[in-house]
Design an enzyme around this catalytic site. Structure first.
Site, PDB file in Angstrom:
ATOM      1  N   TYR A   1       0.840  -1.206   0.000  1.00 20.75           N
ATOM      2  CA  TYR A   1       0.000   0.000   0.000  1.00 20.75           C
ATOM      3  C   TYR A   1       0.872   1.253   0.000  1.00 20.75           C
ATOM      4  O   TYR A   1       0.485   2.285  -0.525  1.00 20.75           O
ATOM      5  CB  TYR A   1      -0.946  -0.032   1.194  1.00 20.75           C
ATOM      6  CG  TYR A   1      -2.152   0.864   1.070  1.00 20.75           C
ATOM      7  CD1 TYR A   1      -2.432   1.833   2.027  1.00 20.75           C
ATOM      8  CD2 TYR A   1      -3.028   0.754  -0.015  1.00 20.75           C
ATOM      9  CE1 TYR A   1      -3.535   2.660   1.928  1.00 20.75           C
ATOM     10  CE2 TYR A   1      -4.139   1.573  -0.115  1.00 20.75           C
ATOM     11  CZ  TYR A   1      -4.384   2.515   0.859  1.00 20.75           C
ATOM     12  OH  TYR A   1      -5.484   3.362   0.751  1.00 20.75           O
TER      13      TYR A   1
ATOM     14  N   LYS B   1      -3.215   8.436   3.017  1.00 15.27           N
ATOM     15  CA  LYS B   1      -4.454   8.208   3.782  1.00 15.27           C
ATOM     16  C   LYS B   1      -4.298   8.681   5.230  1.00 15.27           C
ATOM     17  O   LYS B   1      -5.249   9.183   5.832  1.00 15.27           O
ATOM     18  CB  LYS B   1      -4.862   6.730   3.749  1.00 15.27           C
ATOM     19  CG  LYS B   1      -5.380   6.238   2.413  1.00 15.27           C
ATOM     20  CD  LYS B   1      -6.628   6.971   1.933  1.00 15.27           C
ATOM     21  CE  LYS B   1      -7.236   6.304   0.710  1.00 15.27           C
ATOM     22  NZ  LYS B   1      -8.435   7.000   0.217  1.00 15.27           N
TER      23      LYS B   1
HETATM   24  C1  F9T Z   1      -2.142  -3.754   0.185  1.00 17.84           C
HETATM   25  C2  F9T Z   1      -3.520  -3.256   0.443  1.00 17.84           C
HETATM   26  C3  F9T Z   1      -4.509  -4.013  -0.419  1.00 17.84           C
HETATM   27  C4  F9T Z   1      -5.914  -3.487  -0.152  1.00 17.84           C
HETATM   28  C5  F9T Z   1      -6.070  -2.104  -0.739  1.00 17.84           C
HETATM   29  C6  F9T Z   1      -7.534  -1.629  -0.613  1.00 17.84           C
HETATM   30  C7  F9T Z   1      -7.638  -0.399  -1.432  1.00 17.84           C
HETATM   31  C8  F9T Z   1      -8.008  -0.487  -2.775  1.00 17.84           C
HETATM   32  C9  F9T Z   1      -8.107   0.672  -3.548  1.00 17.84           C
HETATM   33  C10 F9T Z   1      -7.825   1.898  -2.964  1.00 17.84           C
HETATM   34  O1  F9T Z   1      -7.893   3.069  -3.693  1.00 17.84           O
HETATM   35  C11 F9T Z   1      -6.880   3.354  -4.564  1.00 17.84           C
HETATM   36  C12 F9T Z   1      -7.076   4.428  -5.418  1.00 17.84           C
HETATM   37  C13 F9T Z   1      -6.121   4.743  -6.377  1.00 17.84           C
HETATM   38  C14 F9T Z   1      -4.974   3.990  -6.439  1.00 17.84           C
HETATM   39  O2  F9T Z   1      -4.016   4.320  -7.379  1.00 17.84           O
HETATM   40  C15 F9T Z   1      -4.127   3.722  -8.620  1.00 17.84           C
HETATM   41  C16 F9T Z   1      -5.167   2.866  -8.950  1.00 17.84           C
HETATM   42  C17 F9T Z   1      -5.187   2.324 -10.249  1.00 17.84           C
HETATM   43  C18 F9T Z   1      -4.203   2.661 -11.151  1.00 17.84           C
HETATM   44  C19 F9T Z   1      -3.202   3.537 -10.727  1.00 17.84           C
HETATM   45  O3  F9T Z   1      -2.232   3.862 -11.587  1.00 17.84           O
HETATM   46  N1  F9T Z   1      -3.181   4.048  -9.483  1.00 17.84           N
HETATM   47  C20 F9T Z   1      -4.772   2.927  -5.582  1.00 17.84           C
HETATM   48  C21 F9T Z   1      -5.740   2.610  -4.632  1.00 17.84           C
HETATM   49  C22 F9T Z   1      -7.457   1.980  -1.627  1.00 17.84           C
HETATM   50  O4  F9T Z   1      -7.194   3.216  -1.123  1.00 17.84           O
HETATM   51  C23 F9T Z   1      -7.361   0.841  -0.847  1.00 17.84           C
END
Ligand code: F9T
Length: 256
Positions: A158, A165
């Protein structure tokens, strides 16, 4: 649904598709009788948002672009909301982004621009949105942001999003302290992992889902409906005494 939000208007920022947590919030608020205003980042999302909004019970006509990395875009978005809706009763902030290469590997390899980008979109955006929204939100209004336990303790992969966050969750508390005198409450929902467009950016996501089923007290994963119903609670007068809070909707995982 026992909660009624009839006659209330909420802005929902961050619907990308039908799997979005923001869409789960939209469905719960629509079921509770609220009028909804939607904003999207980048016209590539406009049509899918319009198509989704058409499936709701209420007729939610205001759908606007809003690029939270551009002050002018945020200002114009809320000027349009003021012009078309007058006042609102709250706002759901469901916006986050980090470069995928920063969401894997060693945290110590985080780049300066990767750090700044993640904080710009995933944390500062709440503060600038609150600055413009507070001019439109009536007494008793409420702002809800989305967070994840990776902002409270280390979750592998993460990485920089966890630091962003943590910043978002502390921003919720400072905004609660600041806007409380205006009768505006500010809270966050810490959701368990849900498969969305965003979760595709987090490596090894499937392992986490399996771990939740095995270890979380309720032994099941979180659904967008569960998050949506908690948001409806946080927007309703049932939560009128709650501000600066983070409510975990995660099958109890955070207690382990
Ligand atoms: C290791 C922790 C696994 C669980 C993660 C749960 C989660 C899933 C999605 C979440 O929201 C995001 C939003 C954007 C983000 O950045 C991204 C997403 C897709 C493509 C990219 O290039 N960046 C990563 C996570 C989030 O804050 C938290």
């Amino acid at each position: 649904m026992s909660i009624s939000l009839a006659g209330k208007t909420y802005v929902i920022m961050g619907v990308a598709n039908k799997r979005s947590i923001a869409w789960g919030i939209a469905r719960s608020l629509d079921q509770s009788g609220a009028r909804l205003i939607f904003t999207y980042a980048g016209e590539r999302f406009e049509q899918s948002v319009r198509d989704l909004v058409a499936t709701l019970d209420g007729n939610h006509e205001i759908i606007l672009p809003c690029d939270v990395t551009d002050d002018a875009s945020v200002e114009q978005c809320f000027a349009a909301i003021k012009e078309q809706a007058g006042s609102i009763d709250g706002l759901a902030h469901c916006i986050a982004f980090a470069k995928t290469e920063e969401l894997a590997g060693n945290f110590s390899d985080t780049s300066r621009d990767g750090f700044l980008l993640a904080h710009n979109i995933s944390s500062y955006s709440l503060t600038i949105v609150a600055r413009y929204a507070k001019e439109l939100i009536s007494e008793g209004g409420s702002i809800v942001a989305l967070t994840y336990i990776g902002g409270e303790r280390v979750m592998p992969n993460y990485n920089i999003m966890g630091v962003a966050k943590a910043s978002l969750e502390m921003s919720v508390r400072y905004l609660a302290a600041d806007l409380g005198r205006q009768g505006i409450r500010v809270n966050s929902i810490s959701s368990g992992p849900i498969r969305t467009l965003s979760s595709k950016g987090v490596s090894d996501f499937n392992t986490i889902l399996r771990e939740i089923e095995e270890k979380a007290p309720l032994h099941r994963n979180t659904t967008p409906e569960e998050v949506g119903d908690t948001a409806a609670f946080l927007f309703s007068d049932m939560s009128r005494g709650i501000t600066g809070e983070t409510i975990h909707v995660d099958s109890g995982y955070h207690i382990l």
